[in-house]
Design a protein around this motif. Structure first.
Motif, PDB file in Angstrom:
ATOM      1  N   ARG A  19       0.852  -1.186   0.000  1.00 45.02           N
ATOM      2  CA  ARG A  19       0.000   0.000   0.000  1.00 45.02           C
ATOM      3  C   ARG A  19       0.886   1.232   0.000  1.00 45.02           C
ATOM      4  O   ARG A  19       1.718   1.391   0.895  1.00 45.02           O
ATOM      5  CB  ARG A  19      -0.890   0.022   1.244  1.00 45.02           C
ATOM      6  CG  ARG A  19      -1.861  -1.128   1.309  1.00 45.02           C
ATOM      7  CD  ARG A  19      -2.643  -1.147   2.627  1.00 45.02           C
ATOM      8  NE  ARG A  19      -3.472   0.031   2.741  1.00 45.02           N
ATOM      9  CZ  ARG A  19      -3.313   0.983   3.663  1.00 45.02           C
ATOM     10  NH1 ARG A  19      -2.374   0.907   4.557  1.00 45.02           N
ATOM     11  NH2 ARG A  19      -4.116   2.021   3.697  1.00 45.02           N
ATOM     12  N   LEU A  20       0.716   2.077  -0.987  1.00 46.44           N
ATOM     13  CA  LEU A  20       1.403   3.363  -1.034  1.00 46.44           C
ATOM     14  C   LEU A  20       0.339   4.425  -0.802  1.00 46.44           C
ATOM     15  O   LEU A  20      -0.672   4.454  -1.507  1.00 46.44           O
ATOM     16  CB  LEU A  20       2.084   3.566  -2.382  1.00 46.44           C
ATOM     17  CG  LEU A  20       3.071   2.481  -2.820  1.00 46.44           C
ATOM     18  CD1 LEU A  20       3.635   2.801  -4.197  1.00 46.44           C
ATOM     19  CD2 LEU A  20       4.185   2.311  -1.809  1.00 46.44           C
ATOM     20  N   VAL A  21       0.553   5.275   0.202  1.00 46.14           N
ATOM     21  CA  VAL A  21      -0.439   6.287   0.563  1.00 46.14           C
ATOM     22  C   VAL A  21       0.227   7.654   0.512  1.00 46.14           C
ATOM     23  O   VAL A  21       1.296   7.858   1.096  1.00 46.14           O
ATOM     24  CB  VAL A  21      -1.012   6.029   1.973  1.00 46.14           C
ATOM     25  CG1 VAL A  21      -2.062   7.072   2.322  1.00 46.14           C
ATOM     26  CG2 VAL A  21      -1.595   4.618   2.072  1.00 46.14           C
ATOM     27  N   PHE A  22      -0.427   8.570  -0.189  1.00 36.94           N
ATOM     28  CA  PHE A  22       0.086   9.925  -0.352  1.00 36.94           C
ATOM     29  C   PHE A  22      -1.031  10.904  -0.015  1.00 36.94           C
ATOM     30  O   PHE A  22      -2.195  10.644  -0.319  1.00 36.94           O
ATOM     31  CB  PHE A  22       0.539  10.162  -1.796  1.00 36.94           C
ATOM     32  CG  PHE A  22       1.504   9.121  -2.307  1.00 36.94           C
ATOM     33  CD1 PHE A  22       2.856   9.204  -1.998  1.00 36.94           C
ATOM     34  CD2 PHE A  22       1.063   8.056  -3.078  1.00 36.94           C
ATOM     35  CE1 PHE A  22       3.746   8.248  -2.459  1.00 36.94           C
ATOM     36  CE2 PHE A  22       1.948   7.097  -3.542  1.00 36.94           C
ATOM     37  CZ  PHE A  22       3.302   7.196  -3.232  1.00 36.94           C
ATOM     38  N   THR A 119      -4.530   6.292  -2.188  1.00 37.13           N
ATOM     39  CA  THR A 119      -3.976   5.005  -1.781  1.00 37.13           C
ATOM     40  C   THR A 119      -3.863   4.124  -3.012  1.00 37.13           C
ATOM     41  O   THR A 119      -4.844   3.908  -3.729  1.00 37.13           O
ATOM     42  CB  THR A 119      -4.855   4.315  -0.719  1.00 37.13           C
ATOM     43  OG1 THR A 119      -4.965   5.186   0.409  1.00 37.13           O
ATOM     44  CG2 THR A 119      -4.257   2.989  -0.286  1.00 37.13           C
ATOM     45  N   PHE A 120      -2.674   3.623  -3.232  1.00 38.43           N
ATOM     46  CA  PHE A 120      -2.343   2.738  -4.345  1.00 38.43           C
ATOM     47  C   PHE A 120      -2.129   1.370  -3.704  1.00 38.43           C
ATOM     48  O   PHE A 120      -1.114   1.141  -3.056  1.00 38.43           O
ATOM     49  CB  PHE A 120      -1.064   3.265  -4.999  1.00 38.43           C
ATOM     50  CG  PHE A 120      -0.728   2.680  -6.326  1.00 38.43           C
ATOM     51  CD1 PHE A 120      -1.194   3.261  -7.490  1.00 38.43           C
ATOM     52  CD2 PHE A 120       0.078   1.564  -6.413  1.00 38.43           C
ATOM     53  CE1 PHE A 120      -0.854   2.736  -8.733  1.00 38.43           C
ATOM     54  CE2 PHE A 120       0.417   1.029  -7.643  1.00 38.43           C
ATOM     55  CZ  PHE A 120      -0.049   1.619  -8.810  1.00 38.43           C
ATOM     56  N   ALA A 121      -3.117   0.490  -3.795  1.00 33.38           N
ATOM     57  CA  ALA A 121      -3.109  -0.803  -3.108  1.00 33.38           C
ATOM     58  C   ALA A 121      -2.876  -1.907  -4.136  1.00 33.38           C
ATOM     59  O   ALA A 121      -3.728  -2.156  -4.991  1.00 33.38           O
ATOM     60  CB  ALA A 121      -4.430  -1.017  -2.383  1.00 33.38           C
ATOM     61  N   ALA A 122      -1.719  -2.562  -4.051  1.00 35.20           N
ATOM     62  CA  ALA A 122      -1.311  -3.481  -5.114  1.00 35.20           C
ATOM     63  C   ALA A 122      -0.889  -4.845  -4.583  1.00 35.20           C
ATOM     64  O   ALA A 122      -0.451  -4.993  -3.445  1.00 35.20           O
ATOM     65  CB  ALA A 122      -0.153  -2.865  -5.898  1.00 35.20           C
ATOM     66  N   ASP A 123      -1.004  -5.811  -5.464  1.00 38.95           N
ATOM     67  CA  ASP A 123      -0.439  -7.134  -5.257  1.00 38.95           C
ATOM     68  C   ASP A 123       0.228  -7.523  -6.566  1.00 38.95           C
ATOM     69  O   ASP A 123      -0.278  -7.222  -7.655  1.00 38.95           O
ATOM     70  CB  ASP A 123      -1.520  -8.150  -4.888  1.00 38.95           C
ATOM     71  CG  ASP A 123      -0.941  -9.506  -4.542  1.00 38.95           C
ATOM     72  OD1 ASP A 123       0.280  -9.608  -4.282  1.00 38.95           O
ATOM     73  OD2 ASP A 123      -1.712 -10.492  -4.508  1.00 38.95           O
ATOM     74  N   LEU A 134      10.557   1.061  -5.050  1.00 40.01           N
ATOM     75  CA  LEU A 134      11.583   1.981  -5.552  1.00 40.01           C
ATOM     76  C   LEU A 134      10.955   3.206  -6.219  1.00 40.01           C
ATOM     77  O   LEU A 134      11.540   4.286  -6.210  1.00 40.01           O
ATOM     78  CB  LEU A 134      12.519   1.263  -6.524  1.00 40.01           C
ATOM     79  CG  LEU A 134      13.412   0.173  -5.910  1.00 40.01           C
ATOM     80  CD1 LEU A 134      14.141  -0.584  -7.004  1.00 40.01           C
ATOM     81  CD2 LEU A 134      14.374   0.765  -4.904  1.00 40.01           C
ATOM     82  N   ALA A 135       9.788   3.021  -6.803  1.00 41.70           N
ATOM     83  CA  ALA A 135       9.101   4.115  -7.500  1.00 41.70           C
ATOM     84  C   ALA A 135       8.324   5.019  -6.550  1.00 41.70           C
ATOM     85  O   ALA A 135       7.819   6.067  -6.977  1.00 41.70           O
ATOM     86  CB  ALA A 135       8.152   3.537  -8.560  1.00 41.70           C
ATOM     87  N   ARG A 136       8.227   4.646  -5.273  1.00 41.80           N
ATOM     88  CA  ARG A 136       7.435   5.416  -4.305  1.00 41.80           C
ATOM     89  C   ARG A 136       7.732   6.921  -4.331  1.00 41.80           C
ATOM     90  O   ARG A 136       6.803   7.728  -4.421  1.00 41.80           O
ATOM     91  CB  ARG A 136       7.612   4.857  -2.906  1.00 41.80           C
ATOM     92  CG  ARG A 136       6.840   5.612  -1.866  1.00 41.80           C
ATOM     93  CD  ARG A 136       7.153   5.125  -0.449  1.00 41.80           C
ATOM     94  NE  ARG A 136       6.035   5.475   0.390  1.00 41.80           N
ATOM     95  CZ  ARG A 136       5.138   4.648   0.846  1.00 41.80           C
ATOM     96  NH1 ARG A 136       5.230   3.362   0.588  1.00 41.80           N
ATOM     97  NH2 ARG A 136       4.138   5.071   1.581  1.00 41.80           N
ATOM     98  N   GLY A 140       4.949   9.650  -5.455  1.00 43.39           N
ATOM     99  CA  GLY A 140       4.537  10.703  -4.532  1.00 43.39           C
ATOM    100  C   GLY A 140       4.665  12.085  -5.159  1.00 43.39           C
ATOM    101  O   GLY A 140       3.769  12.922  -5.029  1.00 43.39           O
ATOM    102  N   LYS A 141       5.766  12.321  -5.840  1.00 43.03           N
ATOM    103  CA  LYS A 141       5.962  13.606  -6.509  1.00 43.03           C
ATOM    104  C   LYS A 141       4.926  13.801  -7.610  1.00 43.03           C
ATOM    105  O   LYS A 141       4.345  14.881  -7.748  1.00 43.03           O
ATOM    106  CB  LYS A 141       7.364  13.717  -7.081  1.00 43.03           C
ATOM    107  CG  LYS A 141       7.617  15.066  -7.757  1.00 43.03           C
ATOM    108  CD  LYS A 141       9.018  15.195  -8.276  1.00 43.03           C
ATOM    109  CE  LYS A 141       9.327  16.502  -8.959  1.00 43.03           C
ATOM    110  NZ  LYS A 141       8.263  17.398  -9.335  1.00 43.03           N
ATOM    111  N   ALA A 142       4.687  12.745  -8.400  1.00 43.12           N
ATOM    112  CA  ALA A 142       3.688  12.838  -9.467  1.00 43.12           C
ATOM    113  C   ALA A 142       2.316  13.171  -8.887  1.00 43.12           C
ATOM    114  O   ALA A 142       1.582  14.007  -9.432  1.00 43.12           O
ATOM    115  CB  ALA A 142       3.643  11.542 -10.263  1.00 43.12           C
ATOM    116  N   PHE A 143       1.958  12.533  -7.770  1.00 41.85           N
ATOM    117  CA  PHE A 143       0.686  12.803  -7.104  1.00 41.85           C
ATOM    118  C   PHE A 143       0.612  14.256  -6.635  1.00 41.85           C
ATOM    119  O   PHE A 143      -0.349  14.969  -6.922  1.00 41.85           O
ATOM    120  CB  PHE A 143       0.495  11.846  -5.927  1.00 41.85           C
ATOM    121  CG  PHE A 143      -0.557  12.291  -4.959  1.00 41.85           C
ATOM    122  CD1 PHE A 143      -1.901  12.122  -5.241  1.00 41.85           C
ATOM    123  CD2 PHE A 143      -0.204  12.892  -3.759  1.00 41.85           C
ATOM    124  CE1 PHE A 143      -2.875  12.551  -4.350  1.00 41.85           C
ATOM    125  CE2 PHE A 143      -1.168  13.316  -2.859  1.00 41.85           C
ATOM    126  CZ  PHE A 143      -2.507  13.150  -3.153  1.00 41.85           C
TER     127      PHE A 143
END
Length: 156
Positions: A19-22, A119-123, A134-136, A140-143
């Motif tokens: 889960r990536l959350v911004f 929230t970017f929730a991936a499997d 690594l792309a986090r 985040g910057k793109a968001f």
């Protein structure tokens, strides 16, 4: 070549292995932000630079998205509960290694503006998860940049 992903529900936002959350606070009101997210799907290409094409499908129940670099996705809208949440599941993608993906945009009033939480929730397989971690910083910057552009567009 597009591959079918595992059909997951909105609960994937909480249970996904990655889960990536911004978040970013903006001056536009939640109602304005929700309308831009859920009702003006083609407008995404104007404020989110990574998006080259966004169009609603299935009478608004789905979306087709194309990204810079060649990413292509077909999505199903899981929640459009204005002005609080807009979420969608990726059904097909040409990205290697991804198994399931849900993105949720949650909007919370902050004064007269909005706190936008994505929230970017991936499997996916090990390589996919590593690349995403690594792309986090870039995601985040793109968001942050995209939401800033959206804010300027909505409050101009």
């Amino acid at each position: 070549m597009a591959r079918r992903l595992r059909p997951v529900g909105l609960d994937h936002v909480e249970t996904a292995p990655l889960r990536l959350v911004f978040t970013r606070d903006i001056t536009a009101a939640p109602e304005q932000v929700f309308k831009a997210l859920a009702e003006d799907v083609p407008g995404w290409a104007e404020w989110f630079p990574a998006v080259t094409l966004a169009r609603p499908t299935d009478g608004g129940a789905g979306r087709e998205i194309r990204l810079r670099g060649g990413g292509r996705f077909r999505e199903t809208v899981l929640a459009a509960e204005g002005p609080e949440v807009y979420a969608y599941r990726v059904d097909t993608a040409n990205a290697p290694g991804v198994r399931a993906l849900v993105e949720e945009w949650r909007l919370t009033p902050v004064g007269t503006g909005t706190r936008v939480r994505w929230t970017f929730a991936a499997d996916g397989n090990t390589a996919f998860r590593l690349v995403l971690r690594l792309a986090r910083p870039g995601l985040g910057k793109a968001f942050r940049d995209a939401v800033g552009t959206l804010d300027r567009r909505l409050t101009a």
